[in-house]
Design a protein around this motif. Sequence first.
Motif, PDB file in Angstrom:
ATOM      1  N   GLN A  18      57.449  20.590  26.348  1.00  0.00           N
ATOM      2  CA  GLN A  18      58.413  19.721  25.944  1.00  0.00           C
ATOM      3  C   GLN A  18      58.910  19.820  24.551  1.00  0.00           C
ATOM      4  O   GLN A  18      59.344  18.700  23.844  1.00  0.00           O
ATOM      5  CB  GLN A  18      57.741  18.358  26.093  1.00  0.00           C
ATOM      6  CG  GLN A  18      57.102  18.085  27.668  1.00  0.00           C
ATOM      7  CD  GLN A  18      56.179  16.878  27.492  1.00  0.00           C
ATOM      8  OE1 GLN A  18      55.679  16.161  26.327  1.00  0.00           O
ATOM      9  NE2 GLN A  18      56.033  16.421  28.687  1.00  0.00           N
ATOM     10  N   ALA A  19      58.895  21.113  24.037  1.00  0.00           N
ATOM     11  CA  ALA A  19      58.895  21.303  22.687  1.00  0.00           C
ATOM     12  C   ALA A  19      60.176  20.981  22.038  1.00  0.00           C
ATOM     13  O   ALA A  19      60.369  20.449  21.087  1.00  0.00           O
ATOM     14  CB  ALA A  19      58.632  22.801  22.464  1.00  0.00           C
ATOM     15  N   GLY A  20      61.490  20.996  22.986  1.00  0.00           N
ATOM     16  CA  GLY A  20      62.594  20.700  22.493  1.00  0.00           C
ATOM     17  C   GLY A  20      63.162  19.309  22.898  1.00  0.00           C
ATOM     18  O   GLY A  20      64.365  18.956  22.578  1.00  0.00           O
ATOM     19  N   ILE A  31      51.922   7.542  20.711  1.00  0.00           N
ATOM     20  CA  ILE A  31      51.522   8.484  19.583  1.00  0.00           C
ATOM     21  C   ILE A  31      51.067   7.579  18.317  1.00  0.00           C
ATOM     22  O   ILE A  31      50.046   8.039  17.764  1.00  0.00           O
ATOM     23  CB  ILE A  31      52.642   9.697  19.335  1.00  0.00           C
ATOM     24  CG1 ILE A  31      52.633  10.482  20.702  1.00  0.00           C
ATOM     25  CG2 ILE A  31      52.213  10.465  17.999  1.00  0.00           C
ATOM     26  CD1 ILE A  31      53.789  11.405  20.551  1.00  0.00           C
ATOM     27  N   LYS A  32      51.914   6.692  17.988  1.00  0.00           N
ATOM     28  CA  LYS A  32      51.806   5.892  16.681  1.00  0.00           C
ATOM     29  C   LYS A  32      50.495   5.062  16.893  1.00  0.00           C
ATOM     30  O   LYS A  32      49.671   5.012  15.990  1.00  0.00           O
ATOM     31  CB  LYS A  32      52.964   5.063  16.596  1.00  0.00           C
ATOM     32  CG  LYS A  32      54.284   5.691  16.350  1.00  0.00           C
ATOM     33  CD  LYS A  32      55.337   4.833  15.965  1.00  0.00           C
ATOM     34  CE  LYS A  32      56.664   5.742  15.431  1.00  0.00           C
ATOM     35  NZ  LYS A  32      57.709   4.605  15.469  1.00  0.00           N
ATOM     36  N   LYS A  33      50.252   4.775  17.954  1.00  0.00           N
ATOM     37  CA  LYS A  33      49.082   3.808  18.354  1.00  0.00           C
ATOM     38  C   LYS A  33      47.895   4.745  18.118  1.00  0.00           C
ATOM     39  O   LYS A  33      46.637   4.469  17.697  1.00  0.00           O
ATOM     40  CB  LYS A  33      48.969   3.275  19.785  1.00  0.00           C
ATOM     41  CG  LYS A  33      48.007   2.152  19.962  1.00  0.00           C
ATOM     42  CD  LYS A  33      48.164   1.324  21.069  1.00  0.00           C
ATOM     43  CE  LYS A  33      47.273   0.261  21.315  1.00  0.00           C
ATOM     44  NZ  LYS A  33      47.441  -0.624  22.396  1.00  0.00           N
ATOM     45  N   GLN A  34      47.593   6.162  18.602  1.00  0.00           N
ATOM     46  CA  GLN A  34      46.770   6.994  18.630  1.00  0.00           C
ATOM     47  C   GLN A  34      46.575   7.484  17.165  1.00  0.00           C
ATOM     48  O   GLN A  34      45.390   7.391  16.507  1.00  0.00           O
ATOM     49  CB  GLN A  34      46.943   8.368  19.286  1.00  0.00           C
ATOM     50  CG  GLN A  34      47.058   8.197  20.808  1.00  0.00           C
ATOM     51  CD  GLN A  34      47.455   9.554  21.611  1.00  0.00           C
ATOM     52  OE1 GLN A  34      47.023  10.522  21.094  1.00  0.00           O
ATOM     53  NE2 GLN A  34      48.362   9.278  22.538  1.00  0.00           N
ATOM     54  N   ARG A  35      47.582   7.487  16.584  1.00  0.00           N
ATOM     55  CA  ARG A  35      47.462   7.784  14.908  1.00  0.00           C
ATOM     56  C   ARG A  35      46.990   6.447  14.110  1.00  0.00           C
ATOM     57  O   ARG A  35      45.920   6.650  13.224  1.00  0.00           O
ATOM     58  CB  ARG A  35      48.962   8.101  14.296  1.00  0.00           C
ATOM     59  CG  ARG A  35      49.174   9.351  14.558  1.00  0.00           C
ATOM     60  CD  ARG A  35      50.398  10.059  13.658  1.00  0.00           C
ATOM     61  NE  ARG A  35      49.865  10.161  12.153  1.00  0.00           N
ATOM     62  CZ  ARG A  35      50.479  10.102  11.122  1.00  0.00           C
ATOM     63  NH1 ARG A  35      52.010   9.680  11.161  1.00  0.00           N
ATOM     64  NH2 ARG A  35      50.027  10.455   9.930  1.00  0.00           N
ATOM     65  N   LEU A  61      49.270  15.012  15.667  1.00  0.00           N
ATOM     66  CA  LEU A  61      50.137  13.786  16.073  1.00  0.00           C
ATOM     67  C   LEU A  61      51.331  13.615  15.230  1.00  0.00           C
ATOM     68  O   LEU A  61      52.524  13.216  15.594  1.00  0.00           O
ATOM     69  CB  LEU A  61      49.161  12.546  16.271  1.00  0.00           C
ATOM     70  CG  LEU A  61      47.934  12.326  17.340  1.00  0.00           C
ATOM     71  CD1 LEU A  61      47.254  11.182  17.038  1.00  0.00           C
ATOM     72  CD2 LEU A  61      48.770  12.329  18.587  1.00  0.00           C
ATOM     73  N   PHE A  62      51.079  13.656  14.085  1.00  0.00           N
ATOM     74  CA  PHE A  62      52.187  13.715  13.127  1.00  0.00           C
ATOM     75  C   PHE A  62      53.192  14.654  13.336  1.00  0.00           C
ATOM     76  O   PHE A  62      54.392  14.291  13.229  1.00  0.00           O
ATOM     77  CB  PHE A  62      51.661  14.019  11.493  1.00  0.00           C
ATOM     78  CG  PHE A  62      52.786  13.923  10.443  1.00  0.00           C
ATOM     79  CD1 PHE A  62      52.996  12.651  10.035  1.00  0.00           C
ATOM     80  CD2 PHE A  62      53.038  15.177   9.997  1.00  0.00           C
ATOM     81  CE1 PHE A  62      54.153  12.726   8.989  1.00  0.00           C
ATOM     82  CE2 PHE A  62      54.066  15.215   9.024  1.00  0.00           C
ATOM     83  CZ  PHE A  62      54.724  13.844   8.559  1.00  0.00           C
ATOM     84  N   ASN A  67      58.605  15.985  15.288  1.00  0.00           N
ATOM     85  CA  ASN A  67      59.621  17.065  16.116  1.00  0.00           C
ATOM     86  C   ASN A  67      60.197  16.269  17.252  1.00  0.00           C
ATOM     87  O   ASN A  67      61.246  16.820  17.599  1.00  0.00           O
ATOM     88  CB  ASN A  67      58.657  18.215  16.736  1.00  0.00           C
ATOM     89  CG  ASN A  67      58.084  18.953  15.770  1.00  0.00           C
ATOM     90  OD1 ASN A  67      58.884  19.180  14.700  1.00  0.00           O
ATOM     91  ND2 ASN A  67      57.012  19.976  15.915  1.00  0.00           N
ATOM     92  N   HIS A  68      59.603  14.926  17.896  1.00  0.00           N
ATOM     93  CA  HIS A  68      60.011  14.419  19.210  1.00  0.00           C
ATOM     94  C   HIS A  68      60.516  13.061  19.042  1.00  0.00           C
ATOM     95  O   HIS A  68      60.969  12.713  19.863  1.00  0.00           O
ATOM     96  CB  HIS A  68      59.045  14.689  20.285  1.00  0.00           C
ATOM     97  CG  HIS A  68      58.434  15.980  20.818  1.00  0.00           C
ATOM     98  ND1 HIS A  68      59.499  17.117  20.946  1.00  0.00           N
ATOM     99  CD2 HIS A  68      57.434  16.906  19.975  1.00  0.00           C
ATOM    100  CE1 HIS A  68      58.943  18.168  21.277  1.00  0.00           C
ATOM    101  NE2 HIS A  68      57.585  18.178  20.635  1.00  0.00           N
ATOM    102  N   CYS A  69      60.166  12.564  17.804  1.00  0.00           N
ATOM    103  CA  CYS A  69      60.497  10.911  17.612  1.00  0.00           C
ATOM    104  C   CYS A  69      61.461  10.732  16.707  1.00  0.00           C
ATOM    105  O   CYS A  69      61.494   9.412  16.444  1.00  0.00           O
ATOM    106  CB  CYS A  69      59.184  10.244  17.608  1.00  0.00           C
ATOM    107  SG  CYS A  69      57.942  10.527  19.163  1.00  0.00           S
ATOM    108  N   SER A  70      62.139  11.470  16.245  1.00  0.00           N
ATOM    109  CA  SER A  70      63.175  11.091  15.102  1.00  0.00           C
ATOM    110  C   SER A  70      64.132  10.243  15.786  1.00  0.00           C
ATOM    111  O   SER A  70      64.629   9.133  15.301  1.00  0.00           O
ATOM    112  CB  SER A  70      63.784  12.252  14.343  1.00  0.00           C
ATOM    113  OG  SER A  70      64.251  13.100  15.479  1.00  0.00           O
ATOM    114  N   LYS A  71      64.698  10.643  16.985  1.00  0.00           N
ATOM    115  CA  LYS A  71      65.724   9.844  17.780  1.00  0.00           C
ATOM    116  C   LYS A  71      65.316   9.714  19.241  1.00  0.00           C
ATOM    117  O   LYS A  71      65.730  10.967  20.111  1.00  0.00           O
ATOM    118  CB  LYS A  71      66.948  10.405  17.797  1.00  0.00           C
ATOM    119  CG  LYS A  71      67.693  10.601  16.372  1.00  0.00           C
ATOM    120  CD  LYS A  71      68.768  11.067  16.377  1.00  0.00           C
ATOM    121  CE  LYS A  71      69.707  11.135  14.904  1.00  0.00           C
ATOM    122  NZ  LYS A  71      70.698  11.739  14.718  1.00  0.00           N
ATOM    123  N   PRO A  72      64.332   9.145  19.671  1.00  0.00           N
ATOM    124  CA  PRO A  72      63.593   8.959  20.945  1.00  0.00           C
ATOM    125  C   PRO A  72      64.800   8.568  21.954  1.00  0.00           C
ATOM    126  O   PRO A  72      65.734   7.754  21.797  1.00  0.00           O
ATOM    127  CB  PRO A  72      62.616   8.062  20.825  1.00  0.00           C
ATOM    128  CG  PRO A  72      63.096   7.146  19.628  1.00  0.00           C
ATOM    129  CD  PRO A  72      63.629   8.031  18.735  1.00  0.00           C
TER     130      PRO A  72
END
Length: 161
Positions: A18-20, A31-35, A61-62, A67-72
């Motif tokens: 899912q990298a891209g 992910i934020k909750k895990q952090r 997680l950061f 990489n993936h959550c700047s514009k979900p």
Amino acid sequence: MIKWILLVFICVFTTFPQAGDAYTQAQCDSIKKQRETIRSQFRSGYSTKEGERLTARDKALFTLLANHCSKPKKSGSAYQAASSTPTRTPNSNWLLNQKVSNMSLHSDSYKDAAKLDAWSKFYKLPKRCRKKGMGSADFVWCSEYRGKQKELFEVQWQGRQ
């Protein structure tokens, strides 16, 4: 110990396919909750090995968030239309590299616009003062140099009046 290594290994390698892609808002929130959980564990007592594991997981997680959550993408859409422009720029610091037309290097030095403009043309920042990771000796030298240049500028400015 092997369980933790296996857990980190699985978490890291399951993200590669899912990298891209941008994650959904729900994935980003997870992910934020895990952090946040890891941060709360940081505040409580832990062993050295546990601290290293928590730090590694927090960094992973950061990275996922960056990489993936700047514009979900929206949670409800299963299909995202391909656009001609990429959603992510190659340089994550693109905003820092944008030129601003009315920006001056020393905007807080003088309130008078003419004097500020003259100062901006007069003072040139030396290469020694532009490098990253400047040491304290260089920082002091640059501060003193700027002060001396400001004194010279003031003398020249007074001579104009």
